[in-house]
Design a protein around this motif. Structure first.
Motif, PDB file in Angstrom:
ATOM      1  N   SER A 181       0.821  -1.221   0.000  1.00  0.00           N
ATOM      2  CA  SER A 181       0.000   0.000   0.000  1.00  0.00           C
ATOM      3  C   SER A 181       0.852   1.267   0.000  1.00  0.00           C
ATOM      4  CB  SER A 181      -0.945   0.009   1.211  1.00  0.00           C
ATOM      5  OG  SER A 181      -0.218   0.083   2.425  1.00  0.00           O
ATOM      6  N   MET A 182       2.132   1.122   0.362  1.00  0.00           N
ATOM      7  CA  MET A 182       3.039   2.281   0.411  1.00  0.00           C
ATOM      8  C   MET A 182       4.028   2.276  -0.753  1.00  0.00           C
ATOM      9  SD  MET A 182       1.934   3.710   3.206  1.00  0.00           S
ATOM     10  CE  MET A 182       3.132   4.803   3.998  1.00  0.00           C
ATOM     11  N   ALA A 183       3.874   1.333  -1.667  1.00  0.00           N
ATOM     12  CA  ALA A 183       4.851   1.149  -2.747  1.00  0.00           C
ATOM     13  C   ALA A 183       4.959   2.360  -3.674  1.00  0.00           C
ATOM     14  CB  ALA A 183       4.511  -0.102  -3.555  1.00  0.00           C
ATOM     15  N   LYS A 184       3.833   2.996  -3.985  1.00  0.00           N
ATOM     16  CA  LYS A 184       3.874   4.154  -4.894  1.00  0.00           C
ATOM     17  C   LYS A 184       4.549   5.355  -4.234  1.00  0.00           C
ATOM     18  CE  LYS A 184       0.060   2.834  -7.902  1.00  0.00           C
ATOM     19  NZ  LYS A 184      -1.275   3.182  -8.442  1.00  0.00           N
ATOM     20  N   LEU A 185       4.293   5.547  -2.959  1.00  0.00           N
ATOM     21  CA  LEU A 185       4.987   6.611  -2.224  1.00  0.00           C
ATOM     22  C   LEU A 185       6.480   6.310  -2.163  1.00  0.00           C
ATOM     23  CD1 LEU A 185       5.115   9.135  -0.426  1.00  0.00           C
ATOM     24  CD2 LEU A 185       4.510   7.676   1.527  1.00  0.00           C
ATOM     25  N   SER A 245      11.918   7.692  -3.736  1.00  0.00           N
ATOM     26  CA  SER A 245      13.156   7.181  -4.361  1.00  0.00           C
ATOM     27  C   SER A 245      13.546   8.056  -5.542  1.00  0.00           C
ATOM     28  CB  SER A 245      12.973   5.739  -4.831  1.00  0.00           C
ATOM     29  OG  SER A 245      12.816   4.867  -3.748  1.00  0.00           O
ATOM     30  N   GLY A 246      12.538   8.474  -6.300  1.00  0.00           N
ATOM     31  CA  GLY A 246      12.775   9.322  -7.458  1.00  0.00           C
ATOM     32  C   GLY A 246      13.299  10.698  -7.092  1.00  0.00           C
ATOM     33  N   HIS A 247      13.164  11.064  -5.824  1.00  0.00           N
ATOM     34  CA  HIS A 247      13.680  12.356  -5.350  1.00  0.00           C
ATOM     35  C   HIS A 247      14.950  12.188  -4.526  1.00  0.00           C
ATOM     36  CE1 HIS A 247       9.731  13.830  -6.656  1.00  0.00           C
ATOM     37  NE2 HIS A 247      10.308  15.031  -6.716  1.00  0.00           N
ATOM     38  N   GLY A 248      15.610  11.049  -4.692  1.00  0.00           N
ATOM     39  CA  GLY A 248      16.949  10.889  -4.142  1.00  0.00           C
ATOM     40  C   GLY A 248      17.061  10.219  -2.789  1.00  0.00           C
ATOM     41  N   TYR A 249      15.948   9.818  -2.211  1.00  0.00           N
ATOM     42  CA  TYR A 249      16.015   9.171  -0.909  1.00  0.00           C
ATOM     43  C   TYR A 249      16.208   7.656  -1.059  1.00  0.00           C
ATOM     44  CZ  TYR A 249      14.283  13.464   1.231  1.00  0.00           C
ATOM     45  OH  TYR A 249      14.139  14.768   1.655  1.00  0.00           O
ATOM     46  N   ARG A 250      16.927   7.082  -0.128  1.00  0.00           N
ATOM     47  CA  ARG A 250      16.965   5.623  -0.010  1.00  0.00           C
ATOM     48  C   ARG A 250      15.748   5.248   0.823  1.00  0.00           C
ATOM     49  NH1 ARG A 250      19.079   2.655   4.245  1.00  0.00           N
ATOM     50  NH2 ARG A 250      19.359   0.438   3.803  1.00  0.00           N
ATOM     51  N   VAL A 251      14.882   4.421   0.292  1.00  0.00           N
ATOM     52  CA  VAL A 251      13.611   4.125   0.962  1.00  0.00           C
ATOM     53  C   VAL A 251      13.570   2.682   1.449  1.00  0.00           C
ATOM     54  CG1 VAL A 251      11.098   4.050   0.718  1.00  0.00           C
ATOM     55  CG2 VAL A 251      12.408   5.844  -0.449  1.00  0.00           C
ATOM     56  N   VAL A 252      13.166   2.500   2.694  1.00  0.00           N
ATOM     57  CA  VAL A 252      12.930   1.173   3.263  1.00  0.00           C
ATOM     58  C   VAL A 252      11.449   1.101   3.612  1.00  0.00           C
ATOM     59  CG1 VAL A 252      13.496  -0.455   5.104  1.00  0.00           C
ATOM     60  CG2 VAL A 252      15.275   1.044   4.180  1.00  0.00           C
ATOM     61  N   SER A 285       3.585  15.060  -2.266  1.00  0.00           N
ATOM     62  CA  SER A 285       4.368  16.296  -2.418  1.00  0.00           C
ATOM     63  C   SER A 285       4.522  17.025  -1.080  1.00  0.00           C
ATOM     64  CB  SER A 285       3.725  17.224  -3.464  1.00  0.00           C
ATOM     65  OG  SER A 285       2.410  17.569  -3.107  1.00  0.00           O
ATOM     66  N   GLN A 286       3.496  16.970  -0.225  1.00  0.00           N
ATOM     67  CA  GLN A 286       3.603  17.608   1.090  1.00  0.00           C
ATOM     68  C   GLN A 286       4.577  16.838   1.988  1.00  0.00           C
ATOM     69  OE1 GLN A 286       2.669  20.465   1.805  1.00  0.00           O
ATOM     70  NE2 GLN A 286       0.863  21.011   0.613  1.00  0.00           N
TER      71      GLN A 286
END
Length: 216
Positions: free
Chosen positions: A17-21, A26-33, A203-204
């Protein structure tokens, strides 16, 4: 950017449910877990011990970078409890989305129903508006916190339980999302169920992670 963002889904959901976020950040440079956990099987206190190894590992891998937390619905309560007990030294900012920080009137109404107890488990019993028993579990906010609330409902029954004149997202009232110590609070035109895939929320969230504030 060396910063990491840890994502926490809501009750009875999965990390899908959080995959799109996750992809957006990730597209804005963060490493996401994107953290998954058995939200309906254990209490919040037990759940933070279950997710701890993954969080500790991510904090260690972040090195000099900061570790940010983003939680949707009950995911925000998981974050509060985790930070009260096991805060990482390199903690960055925290965003809560549709989190019932002061409980949900819907949980009050349904807590005794056998089906609710079966589906939502021990943690579901902790989503009630009487939060006195959870004071020690959640601690106080002494970190940079931004809160996003929704005010659109598609659930007339839940909204009736919450109150017809009370702004809410169909599950949680706007007022219930508020928390003493938060740096910022914003209300967006979104429904609780679809908050995780809401572009305004994305975006927020990005704005707060980057700058510590929401865009008006």
């Amino acid at each position: 950017m060396n910063d990491t963002v840890l994502l926490f889904h809501g009750i009875a959901r999965t990390k899908k449910s959080m995959a799109k976020l996750a992809s957006f950040l990730s597209g804005h440079g963060y490493r996401v877990v994107n953290v998954g956990y058995p939200s309906t099987k254990f209490s919040i206190s037990d759940l933070i011990d279950i997710v701890r190894p993954e969080i500790d590992g991510a904090a260690k891998e972040a090195g000099e970078g900061r570790v940010h937390f983003v939680g949707y619905s009950m995911g925000g309560l998981i974050i509060r409890a985790f930070l009260a007990r096991y805060r990482p030294a390199n903690l960055g900012r925290v965003v809560m989305v549709g989190t019932p920080n002061n409980g949900s009137q819907v949980a009050d109404f349904l807590k005794g129903w056998p089906l609710y107890r079966t589906v939502y488990g021990p943690a579901g019993q902790q989503l009630i508006t009487d939060q006195t028993a959870m004071t020690d579990l959640f601690g106080t906010v002494d970190y940079e916190l931004g809160i996003i609330a929704g005010n659109r409902t598609i659930d007339p029954v839940s909204s009736l339980i919450i109150g017809l004149r009370v702004p809410n997202d169909g599950k949680v009232s706007v007022e219930s999302t508020r928390l003493d110590g938060a740096a910022a609070h914003i209300v967006i035109p979104a429904n609780h169920t679809f908050l995780p895939v809401n572009g305004i929320m994305w975006s927020q969230t990005l704005s707060f992670l980057k700058d510590g504030r929401f865009t008006s």
